[in-house]
Motif scaffolding. Structure first.
Motif, PDB file in Angstrom:
ATOM      1  N   LYS A   4       3.480  66.060  59.938  1.00 13.51           N
ATOM      2  CA  LYS A   4       2.854  67.094  59.095  1.00 13.51           C
ATOM      3  C   LYS A   4       1.640  66.499  58.369  1.00 13.51           C
ATOM      4  N   TYR A   8      -2.299  67.425  59.032  1.00 15.23           N
ATOM      5  CA  TYR A   8      -3.143  67.886  57.912  1.00 15.23           C
ATOM      6  C   TYR A   8      -4.414  67.031  57.826  1.00 15.23           C
ATOM      7  N   GLU A  11      -6.822  67.747  60.499  1.00  9.70           N
ATOM      8  CA  GLU A  11      -7.472  69.051  60.222  1.00  9.70           C
ATOM      9  C   GLU A  11      -8.626  68.837  59.231  1.00  9.70           C
ATOM     10  N   GLN A  12      -8.458  67.818  58.343  1.00  5.89           N
ATOM     11  CA  GLN A  12      -9.516  67.510  57.362  1.00  5.89           C
ATOM     12  C   GLN A  12     -10.563  66.586  57.977  1.00  5.89           C
ATOM     13  N   GLU A  83      -4.100  66.185  48.208  1.00  8.53           N
ATOM     14  CA  GLU A  83      -3.253  67.179  48.895  1.00  8.53           C
ATOM     15  C   GLU A  83      -2.026  66.519  49.531  1.00  8.53           C
TER      16      GLU A  83
END
Ligand code: B12
Length: 261
Positions: A4, A8, A11-12, A83
């Protein structure tokens, strides 16, 4: 959980993600050891983003354009670290984001990151340290910028690479350094480099810190100046980075692929 976090971070637009074991961290400064910073700290999540070659090689304003990208990266990488830390904490694993640049400590007249991200990246298997003290990654060479998170989560940790990527007999970085800051064995004179490489009305004077190492007051004051007025700066040297044979890494592969198509 690691999947996960990895998805993430990709994706960044991060290029590499790794996990380092936090135990037995050999920083000479106790306060810069993950387990001293975060109670029950188990791992350091370290991630990297490449600054691509054209940004270093513009015909004009190269250092300012490069510095602008680096500062931009530090902000987006810090936001991603925030995050990831909250994702883990909400999942029951207290975690803390690290700064890609600030906060900086000054101890004994020398600058220290709260945790050395290069050393975390080496321990996570994301690369090895060059004689220029920069991380060399197999795919992106020495052009990665790094971000990190301390976590109590027992994530699977990576292992250091078995072999150094730094070319044994190569001394290019040592030879091209305009201030002879590199000793060729992985050591650097922070004062010499800082004075040459960092363009800032105040930071460039922080080499003076070598003459007040023992003054806690002046160390603290310089730390404060750096953390506030020194938050934004430009570069005035990166010769050890752009002349390293590993600077070419990644691009040639793309060129070869384009050649094949
Ligand atoms: C302070 C700092 C500087 C200072 C001092 C550099 C230095 N080597 O310390 C100055 C301003 C000079 C500098 C310059 C640059 N920097 Co700088 N810098 C940092 C910063 C904020 C802290 C580094 C630190 O804590 N140094 C102090 C200690 C750790 O370093 P040291 O004295 O070499 O440590 C020795 C021992 O104490 C021991 N040690 C210390 N801690 C530990 C921990 C472990 C586990 C072990 C085993 C050993 C160990 O091993 C070392 C060798 O013996 C980091 C961000 C971060 N938080 O990591 C970015 C960082 C290292 N910088 C970076 C970059 C890119 C640069 C420049 C190229 C910028 C430019 N001008 O273009 C130059 C390159 C100069 C060079 N060849 O290193 C990147 C490096 C990325 C990479 N691919 O490696 C970082 C990680 C920033 C980022 N977020 O991406 N930097």
């Amino acid at each position: 959980m690691l999947k996960k976090i990895e998805s993430y971070l990709y994706e960044q637009h991060m290029d590499v993600v790794g996990v380092a074991d936090a135990a037995g961290w050999q920083s000479p400064l106790e306060e810069c050891r993950p387990t001293e910073i975060l109670k029950d700290c188990r791992r350091i999540i370290v991630f990297g983003k490449e600054i691509s070659r054209p940004i270093y090689e513009t015909r004009k304003h190269a250092l300012d354009l490069y510095a602008n990208v680096a500062q931009n990266y530090y902000q987006s990488m810090d936001a991603a670290a925030v995050e990831v830390a909250s994702m883990l904490t909400r999942a029951g694993h207290p975690s803390v984001p690290l700064g890609a640049y600030l906060p900086l400590l000054m101890r004994e007249g020398k600058y220290w990151g709260i945790v050395s991200l290069k050393h975390a990246a080496v321990r996570a298997g994301l690369g090895t340290m060059g004689k220029n003290t920069l991380l060399i990654n197999e795919e992106f060479g020495n052009r990665l910028r790094l971000g990190g998170v301390l976590t109590t989560a027992p994530l699977p940790a990576g292992n250091p690479l078995p072999k150094s990527l730094c070319i044994q007999d190569c001394q290019t970085c040592v030879e091209v350094c305009p201030v002879q800051a590199l000793n060729g064995q992985g050591g650097i004179s922070q004062y010499k480099c800082l004075r040459k490489s960092t363009a800032h009305p105040l930071l460039a004077t922080s080499f003076l810190s070598q003459w007040f190492r023992s003054s806690k007051l002046l160390n603290k004051n310089f730390e404060l100046v750096t953390g506030t007025l020194g938050a934004r700066y430009s570069y005035s040297c990166c010769e050890c980075l752009i002349n390293c044979p590993h600077f070419q890494k990644g691009e040639r592969r793309k060129e070869q692929e384009e050649g094949e198509n």
